[in-house]
Design a protein around this motif. Structure first.
Motif, short mmCIF file in Angstrom:
data_model
loop_
_atom_site.label_atom_id
_atom_site.label_comp_id
_atom_site.label_asym_id
_atom_site.label_seq_id
_atom_site.Cartn_x
_atom_site.Cartn_y
_atom_site.Cartn_z
N LEU A 1 -8.15 -7.52 -3.65
CA LEU A 1 -8.48 -6.09 -3.75
C LEU A 1 -7.45 -5.37 -4.62
O LEU A 1 -6.25 -5.56 -4.46
N LYS A 2 -7.94 -4.54 -5.52
CA LYS A 2 -7.04 -3.75 -6.37
C LYS A 2 -6.41 -2.60 -5.58
O LYS A 2 -5.32 -2.14 -5.91
N SER A 3 -7.12 -2.14 -4.57
CA SER A 3 -6.61 -1.02 -3.77
C SER A 3 -5.63 -1.53 -2.72
O SER A 3 -5.58 -2.72 -2.39
N GLU A 4 -4.85 -0.61 -2.20
CA GLU A 4 -4.06 -0.87 -0.99
C GLU A 4 -5.04 -1.32 0.10
O GLU A 4 -6.17 -0.84 0.14
N HIS A 5 -4.64 -2.23 0.98
CA HIS A 5 -5.57 -2.69 2.00
C HIS A 5 -4.86 -2.89 3.34
O HIS A 5 -3.70 -3.26 3.41
N HIS A 6 -5.63 -2.62 4.41
CA HIS A 6 -5.08 -2.59 5.76
C HIS A 6 -6.00 -3.33 6.73
O HIS A 6 -7.20 -3.44 6.51
N HIS A 7 -5.41 -3.78 7.83
CA HIS A 7 -6.16 -4.48 8.88
C HIS A 7 -6.10 -3.74 10.21
O HIS A 7 -5.08 -3.14 10.55
N VAL A 8 -7.20 -3.82 10.94
CA VAL A 8 -7.27 -3.44 12.35
C VAL A 8 -7.42 -4.75 13.12
O VAL A 8 -8.17 -5.64 12.70
N TYR B 1 -0.56 1.64 14.21
CA TYR B 1 0.23 2.34 13.20
C TYR B 1 -0.62 3.44 12.59
O TYR B 1 -1.81 3.59 12.91
N SER B 2 -0.04 4.22 11.69
CA SER B 2 -0.81 5.27 11.02
C SER B 2 -0.63 5.18 9.50
O SER B 2 0.38 4.67 9.01
N ILE B 3 -1.63 5.67 8.80
CA ILE B 3 -1.64 5.73 7.33
C ILE B 3 -1.70 7.21 6.96
O ILE B 3 -2.64 7.90 7.35
N ILE B 4 -0.72 7.69 6.22
CA ILE B 4 -0.67 9.11 5.84
C ILE B 4 -1.04 9.24 4.37
O ILE B 4 -0.33 8.73 3.50
N LYS B 5 -2.16 9.89 4.09
CA LYS B 5 -2.62 10.05 2.70
C LYS B 5 -3.47 11.31 2.57
O LYS B 5 -4.26 11.63 3.45
N ASN B 6 -3.29 12.01 1.43
CA ASN B 6 -4.20 13.10 1.06
C ASN B 6 -4.39 14.14 2.17
O ASN B 6 -5.50 14.60 2.43
N PHE C 1 -9.64 8.05 13.13
CA PHE C 1 -9.21 6.88 13.91
C PHE C 1 -9.94 5.63 13.44
O PHE C 1 -11.14 5.66 13.12
N TYR C 2 -9.21 4.50 13.43
CA TYR C 2 -9.79 3.18 13.23
C TYR C 2 -9.46 2.34 14.46
O TYR C 2 -8.32 2.31 14.92
N CYS C 3 -10.45 1.64 14.97
CA CYS C 3 -10.24 0.71 16.07
C CYS C 3 -11.30 -0.37 15.95
O CYS C 3 -12.34 -0.17 15.32
N HIS C 4 -11.05 -1.52 16.55
CA HIS C 4 -12.09 -2.55 16.53
C HIS C 4 -13.21 -2.22 17.51
O HIS C 4 -14.38 -2.42 17.23
#
Length: 304
Positions: A101-108, A135-140, A212-215
């Protein structure tokens, strides 16, 4: 006089140009895109005909999704849990694809991510590139809070304290008649809920929106898949008007509901069916989220 008019016209043109550039930058800062994938769930296993899951196909599906997502200017891409199934070695087949992936990428973290040998469960988060399980992602001007719904569970609670809290919560909620108390689901620990509260307080101070992101879903009617202590979660977030969405996987059929102004979306599983896929691109605007679904995933327009 003619020269003055020409100069005046030039100044006006430059001013208009600067204004357009400023507006374009403002629009760019307020509109951004996120790639979303759920339940890739790869393993080198034969299909499960009871659930229609074609595990070996997930490498091909993920590769096609990554190629498509790379055509977008994404702020980041998130996988909503169950990246693999059954074997720790499964990570070695899908992580190189994901990392294209060209973008930053994260996992849950999902429940099947921990369906590995007990001796390797403690290595799962690190293998997926996670320093912390939540954790948290701070953007925009947004705070995206990533939950670990396996924090209390019978398959991923790794300390004795968490195992004790798991038993206590499971027995209490089961005695109270909660129908979602399934052993393949999990819950948020007291410690994690306290952390969520602190994240929400910080979001208010910073004037940030929250997603929020969760499985696991927190749908009360989804008795087979829902997070154990969804009611505690609701009580934690209900007084925060800046919470806009909750995105999850786990229930491969997908789903949607709205509660107190918050959009709850369950994304469909990529692993399901031999010849179809599921993933999406979400464009976040000031007043809405526009979801473009691929394959079986639904497109949606979520108004704030």
């Amino acid at each position: 006089m003619k020269q003055f008019l020409l100069l005046f016209g030039l100044v006006i043109s430059l001013f208009a140009c600067k204004k357009e550039v400023k507006q374009a930058k403002q629009q760019s800062n307020s509109n951004f895109k996120i790639g979303i994938v759920a339940d890739c769930q790869y393993c080198f296993c034969e299909p499960n005909s009871d659930f229609g899951r074609y595990y070996k196909k997930s490498t091909q599906k993920l590769a096609k999704a990554v190629a498509e997502l790379n055509t977008y200017n994404l702020d980041y891409t998130v996988h909503l849990g169950d990246f693999i199934d059954k074997d720790f070695a499964s990570f070695d087949s899908v992580l190189p694809i994901w990392n294209n992936l060209k973008s930053e990428h994260h996992h849950v973290l999902g429940n099947h991510d921990f369906s590995v040998a007990d001796s390797l469960k403690g290595n799962v988060a690190n293998k997926m590139g996670l320093q912390n399980r939540y954790y948290s992602i701070i953007k925009n001007n947004w705070r995206f809070i990533v939950l670990d719904g396996n924090d209390l569970s019978f398959f991923a609670a790794l300390t004795q304290a968490k195992k004790t809290e798991t038993d206590s919560m499971y027995n209490q909620l089961k005695s109270e008649g909660y129908k979602n108390i399934q052993k393949w689901n999990g819950g948020l620990s007291f410690e994690q809920l306290k952390w969520v509260k602190s994240e929400l307080e910080q979001s208010v101070k910073n004037n940030e929106n929250v997603g929020f992101y969760c499985h696991f879903p927190v749908a009360e009617k989804d008795t087979m898949h829902s997070l154990w202590n969804y009611n505690q979660f609701f009580k934690t977030i209900d007084n925060y008007n800046n919470v806009k969405f909750y995105f999850n996987g786990h229930n491969h059929a997908g789903g949607y509901f709205k509660r107190k102004g918050v959009h709850y979306v369950t994304y469909k599983g990529m692993v399901d069916f031999a010849d179809s896929t599921a993933y999406s691109v979400a464009t976040i605007f000031k007043d809405s989220i526009l979801i473009k679904g691929f394959g079986r995933e639904n497109s949606r327009n979520l108004k704030f």
